[in-house]
Design a protein around this motif. Structure first.
Motif, PDB file in Angstrom:
ATOM      1  N   THR A   1       0.853  -1.188   0.000  1.00  0.00           N
ATOM      2  CA  THR A   1       0.000   0.000   0.000  1.00  0.00           C
ATOM      3  C   THR A   1       0.884   1.231   0.000  1.00  0.00           C
ATOM      4  O   THR A   1       1.639   1.452   0.946  1.00  0.00           O
ATOM      5  CB  THR A   1      -0.912   0.025   1.241  1.00  0.00           C
ATOM      6  N   PRO A   2       0.838   2.036  -1.057  1.00  0.00           N
ATOM      7  CA  PRO A   2       1.666   3.248  -1.089  1.00  0.00           C
ATOM      8  C   PRO A   2       1.336   4.160   0.083  1.00  0.00           C
ATOM      9  O   PRO A   2       0.185   4.269   0.497  1.00  0.00           O
ATOM     10  CB  PRO A   2       1.284   3.898  -2.428  1.00  0.00           C
ATOM     11  N   GLN A   3       2.342   4.828   0.609  1.00  0.00           N
ATOM     12  CA  GLN A   3       2.141   5.702   1.757  1.00  0.00           C
ATOM     13  C   GLN A   3       1.522   7.029   1.343  1.00  0.00           C
ATOM     14  O   GLN A   3       0.731   7.594   2.074  1.00  0.00           O
ATOM     15  CB  GLN A   3       3.487   5.942   2.451  1.00  0.00           C
TER      16      GLN A   3
ATOM     17  N   GLY B   1      -9.112   6.939  -3.324  1.00  0.00           N
ATOM     18  CA  GLY B   1      -7.727   7.223  -2.969  1.00  0.00           C
ATOM     19  C   GLY B   1      -6.897   7.589  -4.181  1.00  0.00           C
ATOM     20  O   GLY B   1      -6.947   6.933  -5.211  1.00  0.00           O
ATOM     21  N   ARG B   2      -6.115   8.664  -4.066  1.00  0.00           N
ATOM     22  CA  ARG B   2      -5.236   9.110  -5.151  1.00  0.00           C
ATOM     23  C   ARG B   2      -3.827   9.282  -4.599  1.00  0.00           C
ATOM     24  O   ARG B   2      -3.642   9.823  -3.511  1.00  0.00           O
ATOM     25  CB  ARG B   2      -5.730  10.438  -5.737  1.00  0.00           C
ATOM     26  N   SER B   3      -2.848   8.827  -5.358  1.00  0.00           N
ATOM     27  CA  SER B   3      -1.462   9.008  -4.932  1.00  0.00           C
ATOM     28  C   SER B   3      -0.994  10.415  -5.300  1.00  0.00           C
ATOM     29  O   SER B   3      -1.430  10.978  -6.315  1.00  0.00           O
ATOM     30  CB  SER B   3      -0.569   7.961  -5.592  1.00  0.00           C
ATOM     31  N   PHE B   4      -0.128  10.965  -4.468  1.00  0.00           N
ATOM     32  CA  PHE B   4       0.380  12.309  -4.732  1.00  0.00           C
ATOM     33  C   PHE B   4       1.897  12.331  -4.587  1.00  0.00           C
ATOM     34  O   PHE B   4       2.497  11.542  -3.864  1.00  0.00           O
ATOM     35  CB  PHE B   4      -0.268  13.327  -3.792  1.00  0.00           C
TER      36      PHE B   4
END
Length: 203
Positions: free
Chosen positions: A97-99, A108-111
Motif C-alpha cells: 500500500t503506497p504511503q 484514494g489518489r497518490s500524490f
C-alpha cells in the motif's frame, strides 16, 4: 617401593581404607572434581572449541534446509495444476500500500507533493474577458491559477473542500506558495475569501 612398605605395615582393615582413598583421589583427578578448603566442591568443565559449535550449527541448518526441500517437493508432487505449483514455489507477498495516498471524492489518489498555500478565489472572467486560461482552456470551477515555478501548468491537484482541479492558469498576484481557485459565481468567491489551504499535487 615406599608405597609397598607402608602397605605391608598396615593391617587388612587399614589397607582397605588406604585403597579407597587412593581410588577416590584418582577418580577426582580424572573427572575434574576438586575440593576447596571451604568444603565446596568445584567442577572443572572442559572448554568447548568454537569450531565444534559452528560445525554443529551448520549441520543442524543443513538438515533443516533438507527437510524444507523435501516438504516442498512433496507439495509439488501433490499439486494438480501449474497454478498450484506457482503458489508453492512463489508464495504470495503482503499487499503493498503506497504511503502517499490522499482520499478524494473519487477514491484514494497518490500524490507526489503536498504543500500549504495561501488561497484566494476568482471568477472565470477575472483573468480575461473571454474567460480563457493561460493554457488556452476555458476558466471554470476546477481550474486553479498557480506559480508555474512551484506547481507546473497542467498538473492535477487535490484541495480538500474544493476537489480535484487542474493547474491551468496564472496571475500577476499569484507567485510562490499562492493559489487562486476559480469559482462559479461572485457569491462563492466572496464566501471563500482568503485562507490557508493544503494542496496535494497528484501523480
Amino acid at each position: 617401593m615406599m608405597k609397598r612398605s607402608i602397605m605391608k605395615k598396615l593391617g587388612m582393615k587399614e589397607r582397605k581404607y588406604v585403597l579407597c582413598l587412593m581410588v577416590a583421589g584418582f577418580a577426582a583427578l580424572t573427572t575434574g572434581f576438586t575440593s576447596r578448603a571451604d568444603g565446596i566442591t568445584e567442577v572443572n568443565v572442559p572448554a568447548v572449541e568454537t569450531a565444534t559449535i559452528e560445525e554443529t550449527a551448520t549441520e543442524i541448518n543443513d538438515k533443516t534446509i533438507t527437510v524444507e526441500k523435501a516438504q516442498t517437493n512433496e507439495e509439488i508432487s501433490g499439486a494438480t495444476d501449474m497454478e498450484e505449483i506457482k503458489q508453492i514455489l512463489v508464495p504470495p507477498t503482503a499487499e503493498f500500500t503506497p504511503q502517499n495516498i490522499v482520499e478524494t471524492e473519487n477514491g484514494g489518489r497518490s500524490f507526489s507533493a503536498v504543500m500549504s498555500m495561501e488561497a484566494t478565489a476568482y471568477l472565470p472572467t477575472d483573468g480575461s474577458a473571454e474567460g480563457v486560461t493561460a493554457m488556452g482552456i476555458p476558466a471554470s470551477y476546477g481550474v486553479v491559477a498557480v506559480d508555474p515555478d512551484v506547481i507546473p501548468l497542467g498538473s492535477r491537484v487535490y484541495i480538500p473542500g474544493y476537489g480535484e482541479a487542474i493547474a491551468a492558469d496564472t496571475g500577476g498576484a499569484i507567485y510562490g506558495y499562492k493559489i487562486d481557485l476559480c469559482m462559479e459565481n461572485y457569491y462563492e468567491a466572496m464566501d471563500f475569501g482568503r485562507r490557508n489551504i493544503t494542496v496535494y499535487v497528484l501523480d
